[in-house]
Design an enzyme around this catalytic site. Structure first.
Site, PDB file in Angstrom:
ATOM      1  N   ASP A  53       0.850  -1.180   0.000  1.00 15.96           N
ATOM      2  CA  ASP A  53       0.000   0.000   0.000  1.00 15.96           C
ATOM      3  C   ASP A  53       0.895   1.243   0.000  1.00 15.96           C
ATOM      4  O   ASP A  53       2.078   1.164   0.369  1.00 15.96           O
ATOM      5  CB  ASP A  53      -0.903  -0.037   1.245  1.00 15.96           C
ATOM      6  CG  ASP A  53      -1.682   1.246   1.407  1.00 15.96           C
ATOM      7  OD1 ASP A  53      -2.327   1.659   0.426  1.00 15.96           O
ATOM      8  OD2 ASP A  53      -1.630   1.844   2.498  1.00 15.96           O
TER       9      ASP A  53
ATOM     10  N   ASP B 285      -1.589  -0.136   5.818  1.00 18.67           N
ATOM     11  CA  ASP B 285      -1.775   0.608   7.076  1.00 18.67           C
ATOM     12  C   ASP B 285      -3.243   0.676   7.481  1.00 18.67           C
ATOM     13  O   ASP B 285      -3.558   1.277   8.501  1.00 18.67           O
ATOM     14  CB  ASP B 285      -1.251   2.046   6.918  1.00 18.67           C
ATOM     15  CG  ASP B 285      -2.138   2.871   6.017  1.00 18.67           C
ATOM     16  OD1 ASP B 285      -2.433   2.408   4.892  1.00 18.67           O
ATOM     17  OD2 ASP B 285      -2.573   3.963   6.425  1.00 18.67           O
TER      18      ASP B 285
ATOM     19  N   ASP C  26      -0.136   5.272   0.645  1.00 21.75           N
ATOM     20  CA  ASP C  26      -0.303   6.289   1.685  1.00 21.75           C
ATOM     21  C   ASP C  26      -0.342   5.622   3.062  1.00 21.75           C
ATOM     22  O   ASP C  26      -1.134   4.708   3.296  1.00 21.75           O
ATOM     23  CB  ASP C  26      -1.608   7.066   1.434  1.00 21.75           C
ATOM     24  CG  ASP C  26      -1.545   8.475   1.998  1.00 21.75           C
ATOM     25  OD1 ASP C  26      -0.700   8.731   2.875  1.00 21.75           O
ATOM     26  OD2 ASP C  26      -2.336   9.321   1.554  1.00 21.75           O
TER      27      ASP C  26
HETATM   28  O1  LIG Z   1      -5.913   7.977  -0.675  1.00 22.22           O
HETATM   29  C1  LIG Z   1      -6.497   7.007  -0.230  1.00 22.22           C
HETATM   30  C2  LIG Z   1      -7.960   6.970  -0.080  1.00 22.22           C
HETATM   31  O2  LIG Z   1      -8.492   8.232   0.002  1.00 22.22           O
HETATM   32  C3  LIG Z   1      -5.817   5.801   0.213  1.00 22.22           C
HETATM   33  O3  LIG Z   1      -4.546   5.691  -0.354  1.00 22.22           O
HETATM   34  P1  LIG Z   1      -3.698   4.332  -0.125  1.00 22.22           P
HETATM   35  O4  LIG Z   1      -4.546   3.204  -0.653  1.00 22.22           O
HETATM   36  O5  LIG Z   1      -2.457   4.570  -0.918  1.00 22.22           O
HETATM   37  O6  LIG Z   1      -3.449   4.212   1.331  1.00 22.22           O
HETATM   38 MG   LIG Z   2      -2.835   3.386   3.049  1.00 26.57          MG
END
Ligand SMILES: O=C(CO)COP(=O)(O)O
Ligand SMILES: [Mg+2]
Length: 275
Positions: free
Chosen positions: A9, A206, A11
């Site tokens: 993943d 996360d 963010d």
């Molecule tokens: O931006 C996101 C949902 O708004 C989540 O991003 P990730 O899936 O990279 O954690």
């Molecule tokens: Mg994430």
């Protein structure tokens, strides 16, 4: 040895907003050096994989466009495989529109096959009303993902795609089909892209409700990092659990822990014969 591969993943795992999470660059460099295949998986459809990999390179990662798989890509490819030359009305941004075009969609303003809602900061009530009427007239409601919100640092949040989807669901009484994590559609596409079998796939995420739920249901090894959305004290509230919990990917620079993840004890469960 049974070669593992990593679905990672973005963010909250390798960066937070515009800041690299300490140890993430080294972790990715290590994976490359040791020849482990990996793919970044994000539930953010705002940008194309080219835009995202450009951002990653600026943050110090050695990555190519093809190392990034977004829920916009998953949504466009999945829908195109079900409905060739489909039409869509889109509430979303460039990343999603580019993927839909590349998959053969026409973007239209009336009578679409699909109303597709993705991540965006420019949503207007006028387009929401338009979407609602299209759905009332038979268009299918699709969400790139259902994340309710997204942390933006300093303890603050912004509304996520799921919040806008909920508004349209409420107005129409129709439930959206979502393609992004935790949907098996995106999880399976990612695994296949790396050419892994189920027991070779390791997911690092996360967020319990997307990364860990999706990967755990698929039978992948799951590693929750506490550097993003889910906090240690939240874990008690879930009826499913990750295989491993780490404070950040920096922990995986420890060869002993990395080995443990590679040889997940989940194999014990798989030894129970199916009745
Ligand atoms: O931006 C996101 C949902 O708004 C989540 O991003 P990730 O899936 O990279 O954690
Ligand atoms: Mg994430």
């Amino acid at each position: 040895m049974n070669q593992k591969g990593f679905l990672i993943d973005m963010d909250g795992v390798i960066y937070r907003g515009s800041e690299t999470i300490p140890g993430a660059v080294e972790f990715i460099n290590n994976l490359r050096k040791q020849g482990f295949p990996f793919l970044f998986l994000t539930n953010n459809s705002q940008r194309t994989n080219r835009d995202v990999s450009y951002k990653l390179r600026k943050l110090g990662f050695h990555v190519e466009d093809d190392d990034v798989f977004t829920c916009g890509m998953a949504t466009a490819r999945y829908l195109a495989s079900r409905t060739p030359q489909a039409t869509a009305y889109v509430i979303g941004e460039g990343g999603l529109l580019a993927e839909l075009h590349a998959a053969g969609f026409s973007i239209v303003d009336d009578h679409p096959d699909y109303v597709i809602i993705g991540e965006g900061r420019t949503i207007m009530l006028e387009s929401v009303d338009k979407a609602i009427n299209m759905i009332m007239n038979g268009a299918k409601l699709i969400a790139t993902n259902l994340d309710p919100n997204c942390p933006v640092g300093n303890g603050k949040y912004r509304a996520g795609c799921g919040a806008f989807v909920a508004m349209v669901e409420c107005a129409t009484g129709k439930q959206a089909f979502s393609v992004g994590k935790p949907s098996p559609v995106m999880m399976r596409m990612a695994r296949k892209k790396l050419g892994l079998s189920t027991d070779q796939a390791v997911m690092i995420g996360d967020t319990m409700g997307t990364d860990i739920l999706g990967a755990g249901s698929m039978g992948f090894t799951t590693v929750l990092t506490l550097s993003g959305v889910t906090k240690a004290e939240d874990l008690n509230h879930f009826s499913y659990q990750p295989d491993f919990v780490i404070s950040s990917v920096k922990d995986l620079l420890n060869p002993e822990l990395f080995e443990k993840v590679l040889h997940n004890k989940k194999e014990l469960v798989e030894e129970i014969p199916f009745p």
